[in-house]
Design a protein around this motif. Structure first.
Motif, PDB file in Angstrom:
ATOM      1  N   PHE A 289       1.086  -1.394  -0.158  1.00  0.00           N
ATOM      2  CA  PHE A 289       0.360   0.452   0.509  1.00  0.00           C
ATOM      3  C   PHE A 289       0.664   1.296  -0.424  1.00  0.00           C
ATOM      4  CE2 PHE A 289      -3.492  -2.451   2.640  1.00  0.00           C
ATOM      5  CZ  PHE A 289      -3.725  -2.953   1.340  1.00  0.00           C
ATOM      6  N   PHE A 290       2.262   1.358   0.255  1.00  0.00           N
ATOM      7  CA  PHE A 290       2.720   2.031   0.761  1.00  0.00           C
ATOM      8  C   PHE A 290       3.774   2.716  -0.435  1.00  0.00           C
ATOM      9  CE2 PHE A 290       6.683   4.222   2.663  1.00  0.00           C
ATOM     10  CZ  PHE A 290       6.623   5.943   2.133  1.00  0.00           C
ATOM     11  N   ALA A 291       3.577   1.502  -1.306  1.00  0.00           N
ATOM     12  CA  ALA A 291       4.202   1.041  -2.275  1.00  0.00           C
ATOM     13  C   ALA A 291       3.728   1.887  -3.759  1.00  0.00           C
ATOM     14  CB  ALA A 291       4.908   0.105  -2.910  1.00  0.00           C
ATOM     15  N   LYS A 292       2.302   1.868  -3.874  1.00  0.00           N
ATOM     16  CA  LYS A 292       1.002   2.566  -4.453  1.00  0.00           C
ATOM     17  C   LYS A 292       1.361   4.181  -4.311  1.00  0.00           C
ATOM     18  CE  LYS A 292      -2.159   0.320  -5.791  1.00  0.00           C
ATOM     19  NZ  LYS A 292      -3.489   0.953  -6.208  1.00  0.00           N
TER      20      LYS A 292
ATOM     21  N   ALA B 158       9.533   3.480  -4.009  1.00  0.00           N
ATOM     22  CA  ALA B 158       8.550   2.361  -4.674  1.00  0.00           C
ATOM     23  C   ALA B 158       9.392   0.925  -4.966  1.00  0.00           C
ATOM     24  CB  ALA B 158       7.315   2.418  -5.326  1.00  0.00           C
ATOM     25  N   VAL B 159      10.467   1.498  -6.076  1.00  0.00           N
ATOM     26  CA  VAL B 159      10.391  -0.124  -6.423  1.00  0.00           C
ATOM     27  C   VAL B 159      11.543  -1.206  -4.711  1.00  0.00           C
ATOM     28  CG1 VAL B 159      12.455  -0.581  -7.919  1.00  0.00           C
ATOM     29  CG2 VAL B 159      10.826   0.907  -9.105  1.00  0.00           C
ATOM     30  N   GLU B 160      12.017   0.375  -4.564  1.00  0.00           N
ATOM     31  CA  GLU B 160      13.020  -0.919  -4.012  1.00  0.00           C
ATOM     32  C   GLU B 160      12.821  -1.390  -2.313  1.00  0.00           C
ATOM     33  OE1 GLU B 160      16.351  -1.470  -3.786  1.00  0.00           O
ATOM     34  OE2 GLU B 160      16.220   0.053  -5.956  1.00  0.00           O
ATOM     35  N   ILE B 161      10.897  -0.836  -2.023  1.00  0.00           N
ATOM     36  CA  ILE B 161      10.357  -1.653  -0.590  1.00  0.00           C
ATOM     37  C   ILE B 161       9.661  -2.355  -1.943  1.00  0.00           C
ATOM     38  CG2 ILE B 161       8.035  -0.742   0.496  1.00  0.00           C
ATOM     39  CD1 ILE B 161       9.259   1.808   0.325  1.00  0.00           C
ATOM     40  N   THR B 162       8.842  -2.673  -2.691  1.00  0.00           N
ATOM     41  CA  THR B 162       8.399  -3.310  -3.830  1.00  0.00           C
ATOM     42  C   THR B 162       9.714  -4.339  -3.440  1.00  0.00           C
ATOM     43  OG1 THR B 162       7.089  -2.271  -4.456  1.00  0.00           O
ATOM     44  CG2 THR B 162       6.964  -3.959  -5.628  1.00  0.00           C
ATOM     45  N   LYS B 163      10.573  -5.027  -4.331  1.00  0.00           N
ATOM     46  CA  LYS B 163      11.491  -5.918  -4.557  1.00  0.00           C
ATOM     47  C   LYS B 163      11.794  -6.418  -2.908  1.00  0.00           C
ATOM     48  CE  LYS B 163      14.368  -4.243  -7.876  1.00  0.00           C
ATOM     49  NZ  LYS B 163      15.417  -3.849  -8.584  1.00  0.00           N
ATOM     50  N   ARG B 164      11.772  -5.792  -1.779  1.00  0.00           N
ATOM     51  CA  ARG B 164      11.464  -6.053  -0.524  1.00  0.00           C
ATOM     52  C   ARG B 164      10.316  -6.780   0.078  1.00  0.00           C
ATOM     53  NH1 ARG B 164      15.272  -8.628   2.817  1.00  0.00           N
ATOM     54  NH2 ARG B 164      15.125  -8.207   4.856  1.00  0.00           N
TER      55      ARG B 164
END
Length: 628
Positions: free
Chosen positions: A466-469, A487-493
């Motif tokens: 939700f935060f990445a969005k 957003a990219v790094e948080i989604t990858k994690r």
């Protein structure tokens, strides 16, 4: 004398600090004590906003006799469901499986290892009205724990085993657009075509279901879809479920007509509804929807934002001694004292006022009143606004319901995204300012390895997604690359921590911990708020298009496939999944332009994303064309 909850982070737990119950937080200390003393655990889960949680606290947990029984025979554990949704989610499943109902307060009895064997929701202190009293229940379970433990645990073990087997089932299947059509049909088939909304009372907003209908209407112009949406959005906007004096929605309606709500205001509801009404205005240009969207923003502008950034979690339903809704309700005599004769006459028609207590809702609109009374519409509007201002002044002199100022990453991500949508539609500079300030604060919860859910609580997959969005929404309106990068790094994690490498989709947490926390859960059901696995494919599809990273697109496809089987069987359970599937099949409408950036940013279209770039291209799926 205060108990050990006095120093808890959660305001809900701190409110129990002076109860005579010897409460523990969910902790190793509690489980160790239960094992050493061979006592069952009493687990109580609730929220600071929850009326019936307050009632049970007052009538049961503040009762000295009941507290004595608890302290002598159980290890008592109190959990804030907002702070620990992972605990709540698992034990709700058990209670629903054994009783057919769920909700808060959630009351569950566990073995010292944390396995549930009996549960329910609210229990009164004494027997009566066909309900077992809490005192009776505690004594009965204590007696059976000592004398007949095996029979107490036998059926529960079967339920727990079935929950474990269900969590391991493979629901993967192929998908195509017919699955979306099934989802839309399921929404329409379950509509209340008299009062709007889905199903019967109690009625929740189901914002994503109506966002799905709006999306399909945009591309098909099917009038049945827009009629269903307008019926529902009009009814909610005019009902008591919407705060008619300042704005913002309450959690749900207790009746079919949306007139009498439970009066708590939740951040996640208002985030989803702000997005929904903003989209509805863009498609219909209906002034009512603009006013409702603005009302939500005005409520948060006044009551719901921390000066350091971040949106507050909730506002309580109660004031004083368990007076639910007392802050919002007006007696007829009270209204007569405040308004002049002309205001009272028109307010009586507008709000449908009657003797006794009144929950303010719109009974007749301005045009209808103008026609009845022969007064110009503009004058009617002026008088209604004057009456509202006077009533609001009276209300704000009352005790204000408690506001939980906790900053939760998942819900803030939803509101950041909604504020960005609102800004694109209505050009309110405050919306982008507060969205960016909130995004900056939440980035302090991210150390490059772990994202927090709130202070000192590790994040769950929904926090990451939700935060990445929210961050990519911030990137679109500010064009600041740091938000896209984050957003990219948080989604990858999130993929590193929570991805199911066997079947696809995101687990809600890392699978370790006491009791049912060892159970692997992949949440797909909207509750009715969007689920992490419902909306994650939309994030992944968007990131794939914006960054050109094919890996994100492949993960979106795997995630959609992982749940297609259960959506085929139960197409209503996740409208957010249907929206993600729609975006995946249709493709992100990616606009790269410098010359037309502001114009394209403010032009509405589902699944559109704008980047300030010299390419002057529009791409949808694998097809691009020149914007020049």
């Amino acid at each position: 004398m205060a108990n050990r909850l006095e120093k808890a982070r959660s305001p809900y737990l701190r409110k129990a600090a002076n109860q005579p119950v010897d409460w523990f937080e969910w902790s190793e200390e509690a489980f160790k004590k239960a094992k050493e003393e061979d006592k069952p655990i009493l687990l109580s889960v609730g929220g600071v906003w929850c009326h019936w949680c307050h009632v049970m606290a007052k009538k049961c947990f503040e009762n000295e006799d009941i507290a004595k029984i608890i302290n002598e025979n159980f290890v008592a554990v109190k959990v804030d469901r907002d702070e620990r949704p992972d605990i709540d989610r698992r034990y709700q499943e058990f209670v629903f499986a054994t009783t057919g109902t769920g909700g808060w307060p959630l009351t569950v009895f566990l073995t010292p290892d944390g396995e549930p064997f009996f549960g329910g929701t609210y229990f009164p202190p004494e027997d009566g009205f066909g309900m077992i009293g809490f005192k009776t229940l505690l004594l009965k379970i204590s007696e059976m724990w000592e004398k007949d433990r095996e029979s107490l645990l036998k059926s529960a073990k079967q339920i727990v085993e079935s929950l474990k087997k269900f969590s391991e089932r493979d629901f993967s299947s192929n998908f195509d657009f017919t699955l979306i059509e099934k989802g839309i049909k399921a929404v329409l088939d379950n509509m209340d075509y008299v009062n709007g909304g889905i199903g019967r009372a109690p009625k929740f907003h189901h914002a994503k279901a109506f966002e799905l209908l709006l999306t399909h209407y945009y591309f098909t112009k099917d009038e049945d879809l827009i009629k269903a949406v307008e019926l529902t959005l009009d009814a909610m906007a005019k009902g008591g479920v919407y705060d008619q004096l300042i704005g913002g929605f309450f959690r749900y309606s207790t009746d079919d007509r949306w007139h009498v709500p439970h009066f708590e205001k939740m951040l996640y509801d208002n985030a989803e509804l702000l997005k929904l009404y903003t989209i509805a205005y863009q498609i219909t240009k209906k002034e009512l929807y603009r006013k409702v969207a603005k009302g939500i923003v005005d409520y948060y502008r006044k009551f719901g934002v921390d000066e350091r950034g971040g949106f507050y979690a909730s506002q309580d339903a109660d004031i004083g001694e368990l007076e639910e809704g007392g802050y919002y309700i007006f007696s007829l005599e009270e209204i007569k004292e405040v308004l002049n004769d002309e205001e009272f006459r028109i307010a009586s028609l507008y709000f449908g006022l009657r003797e006794g207590k009144n929950v303010l809702h719109v009974s007749l609109d301005e045009n209808e009143i103008s026609e009845i009374l022969g007064i110009p519409v503009r004058r009617v509007k002026e008088i209604i606004e004057s009456a509202k201002e006077k009533l609001l002044e009276v209300r704000e002199r009352r005790e204000t319901p408690f506001i939980d100022k906790t900053i939760y990453t998942n819900w803030n991500g939803l509101m950041i995204e909604a504020m960005c949508d609102y800004y694109k539609s209505f050009n309110d500079p405050w919306a982008v300012e507060v969205a960016e300030k909130s995004g900056e604060r939440l980035l302090k919860f991210w150390d490059g390895d772990v994202l927090l859910h709130t202070d000192d609580v590790e994040g769950f997959s929904e926090d990451y997604i939700f935060f990445a969005k929210g961050l990519i929404a911030l990137f679109e309106i500010t064009q600041k690359g740091k938000y896209l990068n984050a957003a990219v790094e948080i989604t990858k994690r999130a993929v590193d921590l929570f991805w199911d490498h066997k079947r696809g989709g995101f687990f809600d947490r890392k699978s370790s911990g006491n009791g049912l926390l060892s159970l692997k859960v992949k949440d797909i059901q909207d509750s009715p708020q969007q689920s992490v696995n419902g909306i994650a494919p939309l994030l992944l599809t968007t990131l794939s298009s914006v960054t050109g990273t094919e890996e994100f697109g492949a993960l979106a496809k795997k995630s959609l496939r992982a749940f297609a089987g259960i959506l085929e069987k139960y197409p209503l359970i996740s409208p957010s999944y249907m929206i993600s599937l729609y975006a995946y099949i249709r493709g992100i409408y990616l606009v790269k332009t410098r010359r037309h950036f502001e114009e394209m940013l403010r032009t509405f279209r589902p699944f559109k994303f704008v980047i300030r770039d010299d390419s002057e291209l529009v791409c949808e799926g694998n097809v691009c064309r020149s914007l020049k």
